[in-house]
Design an enzyme around this catalytic site. Sequence first.
Site, mmCIF file in Angstrom:
data_model
loop_
_atom_site.group_PDB
_atom_site.id
_atom_site.type_symbol
_atom_site.label_atom_id
_atom_site.label_comp_id
_atom_site.label_asym_id
_atom_site.label_seq_id
_atom_site.Cartn_x
_atom_site.Cartn_y
_atom_site.Cartn_z
ATOM 1 C CG HIS A 265 -2.129 1.101 1.363
ATOM 2 N ND1 HIS A 265 -2.425 1.548 2.544
ATOM 3 C CD2 HIS A 265 -3.108 0.811 0.387
ATOM 4 C CE1 HIS A 265 -3.204 2.425 1.764
ATOM 5 N NE2 HIS A 265 -4.136 1.515 0.187
ATOM 6 C CE LYS B 37 -1.536 5.221 -0.396
ATOM 7 N NZ LYS B 37 -1.561 4.143 -1.207
ATOM 8 C CG ASP C 215 19.316 11.429 -8.586
ATOM 9 O OD1 ASP C 215 19.096 10.662 -8.601
ATOM 10 O OD2 ASP C 215 19.306 12.443 -8.687
#
Lengths: 202, 202
Positions: free
Chosen positions: B146, B148, B153
């Site tokens: 779940h 996000k 870099d």
Amino acid sequence: MTWWRYLVASMAGSALTMVLIKLNRTLAPRPNTIIQNYPSEAIFFPGPHLGSVPISDEQTRDVNDLSESLQRLVRHVNSARQSLDLCLFLLTSRPLADAVLNRLSRGVRVRLLIDDSSVDVSGSQVSRFRREGAFVRSKASAYLMHHKFCLVDDRKLLNGSLNWTMQGLMGNKENVMMTVEPTLVQAFRQEFERLWTEMESS
Amino acid sequence: MTWWRYLVASMAGSALTMVLIKLNRTLAPRPNTIIQNYPSEAIFFPGPHLGSVPISDEQTRDVNDLSESLQRLVRHVNSARQSLDLCLFLLTSRPLADAVLNRLSRGVRVRLLIDDSSVDVSGSQVSRFRREGAFVRSKASAYLMHHKFCLVDDRKLLNGSLNWTMQGLMGNKENVMMTVEPTLVQAFRQEFERLWTEMESS
């Protein structure tokens, strides 16, 4: 004419002092002041020591039996002294609701902004919040109020992917970040107040 | 017997130096190094200037026509020079996928961890990612992957409630936090690598 000798001596003393100050800084560098001043924390779910406990058991267990990650999150909720402002898509987790309402019973002001479609879902803690004196607002919308953040005493921000649900806490791969960094805390405070006002009229 | 006079002179010089250093710090205090060294940013959706544009239009519009919030997010993706590590529940937003693949075409290594159930949903950009050379991993599970978040870099972390979808970007109330704070970036790097290894065997 010995005044210049005193001058040289004082300059030598000055130079020695600067060398010592520099040396002290080099040999004993201070710990990163950022981390010292603004502690932050990343909490990942599911936490350790969770094993394969059935989700359905979460609602009946003591918080001490739950995962280390949930305990850490609860500890942040417990740290509230003045206010808890919750902006959540879902609120069905009983251990988290218990922690918030426990603070409420000790005089902490609790405000809850919640997605309108999730107010009455199975296991929802919203009516319990209303009953026990929390301020609750929501607003019907075609879109989701998808936030999952919490402000503790206007000073500490908890934010991430985690919905305050059983599934979120017990099985999903999730995260909660804790920061007291002023830029972020201030931005989320403003957004909370903006949404709080926006949903007033509903 | 004038040696003690030189000693006093050198001590006076030393004292004066310390007073001057202290005075300099007091009179010209440095700006808050935390904010200077570690910029952070909160992005809220839906952003300004969005109006009531139909969701369905998002996929065909130029990124410059999209909301200011999406532009800010795309700008962070565009800042990648070495690597983009994405850990997403959903990936259906074409403007965000375009931004990532544009970096890939210029030599940036792209890795994507994605929830297994969302690989083939309508509008999914995953097969496009595979085709264009991104490394993609997922793993079947009863629970959701779940997260996000996105690491740029190995130095910049983007994280929040926002799924990289049309709905998330165009209508929902969502947030993305950007931070380069080492404690948080490091924790999410470790979690990404842990999950990357875990999903290798699938």
